[in-house]
Design a protein around this motif. Structure first.
Motif, PDB file in Angstrom:
ATOM      1  N   UNK A 159      -9.518 -25.147  -2.655  1.00 49.48           N
ATOM      2  CA  UNK A 159     -10.920 -25.440  -2.911  1.00 49.48           C
ATOM      3  C   UNK A 159     -11.763 -24.184  -2.705  1.00 49.48           C
ATOM      4  N   UNK A 160     -12.861 -24.052  -3.455  1.00 50.21           N
ATOM      5  CA  UNK A 160     -13.729 -22.870  -3.373  1.00 50.21           C
ATOM      6  C   UNK A 160     -14.325 -22.667  -1.987  1.00 50.21           C
ATOM      7  N   UNK A 161     -14.349 -23.713  -1.162  1.00 52.87           N
ATOM      8  CA  UNK A 161     -14.880 -23.592   0.198  1.00 52.87           C
ATOM      9  C   UNK A 161     -14.032 -22.675   1.070  1.00 52.87           C
ATOM     10  N   UNK A 162     -12.738 -22.572   0.751  1.00 55.49           N
ATOM     11  CA  UNK A 162     -11.813 -21.931   1.689  1.00 55.49           C
ATOM     12  C   UNK A 162     -11.333 -20.556   1.259  1.00 55.49           C
ATOM     13  N   UNK A 163     -11.678 -20.106   0.074  1.00 62.80           N
ATOM     14  CA  UNK A 163     -11.184 -18.815  -0.388  1.00 62.80           C
ATOM     15  C   UNK A 163     -11.665 -17.666   0.485  1.00 62.80           C
ATOM     16  N   UNK A 164     -12.951 -17.657   0.831  1.00 58.39           N
ATOM     17  CA  UNK A 164     -13.500 -16.573   1.663  1.00 58.39           C
ATOM     18  C   UNK A 164     -12.981 -16.640   3.096  1.00 58.39           C
TER      19      UNK A 164
END
Length: 220
Positions: A102-107
């Motif tokens: 999910x895009x929440x966890x990439x960073x």
């Protein structure tokens, strides 16, 4: 009367400031870039994603909720179709190599920040760029025809050459912290997105469900 109103306002401001101190909001933006090489030519797609975490006061505990602004990164491969790095992952549980996050966890994963409450406070102060490892990639969809959502299929980066041909390969992905504005123009390439909003999901024979939140953040 004016004095009472002023005192009341000051109390409210102080109460709000106290609440935000103990129950803060954390916001950051990053640019996701995905690179695909096709027929000897490098094709890149990028998007700015804004993530916000809100703290909530619940009985005996503090919880956080999140929201996303922005859009999925789209790589136009010309005659090979398009690849889209979706904002949502297929599986919130265990992930195997390049299955998709999910895009929440990439960073947080890219910069080595844990997902605890203490870790959230560090996200807004991050700077720089990180290349994404194969076990920290967004879920990637391939559309052989971007104007026809029924041509979508989930694809692992290791499988790109076998599906699209040996001249096509994954060439890396990265996240970079940014203050650039959030832009949502993906509908120009995928004009059918708004047809699948809310509970109106397109279910394909390959068990893939297509919904607008995969491509445009709910808070956009």
């Amino acid at each position: 009367m004016k004095r009472i109103l002023l005192v009341t306002l000051m109390v409210l401001v102080a109460a709000f400031a106290t609440y935000k101190f103990f129950y803060p909001t954390y916001t950051y933006r990053y640019r996701l870039t995905v690179n695909i090489e096709a027929d000897g030519k490098l094709h890149s797609g990028s998007s700015v994603v804004e993530v916000t975490w809100y703290a909530h006061l619940l009985p005996a505990l503090v919880s956080f909720s999140s929201e996303l602004r922005g859009q999925a990164a789209l790589v136009d491969l010309e005659e090979h179709g398009v690849m889209v790095a979706t904002l949502t992952a297929e599986d919130w549980g265990a992930h195997y190599s390049n299955a998709g996050w999910n895009a929440l966890w990439l960073v947080p994963r890219g910069f080595g920040v844990d997902d605890s409450i203490e870790g959230l406070s560090k996200l807004a102060n991050l700077r720089g760029k990180r290349e994404l490892a194969l076990d920290n990639l967004p879920r990637i969809l391939w559309f052989s025809n971007p104007r026809d959502p029924t041509t979508a299929r989930t694809i692992l980066v290791d499988d790109i050459p076998s599906v699209l041909g040996p001249s096509v390969r994954f060439a890396g992905a990265s996240v970079e912290m940014t203050t650039d504005p959030v832009v949502t123009d993906i509908r120009q390439k995928l004009p059918w997105i708004d047809s699948y909003s809310g509970t109106n999901t397109l279910y394909l024979p390959n068990h893939l469900g297509i919904s607008d939140y995969m491509f445009v953040g709910a808070a956009s």
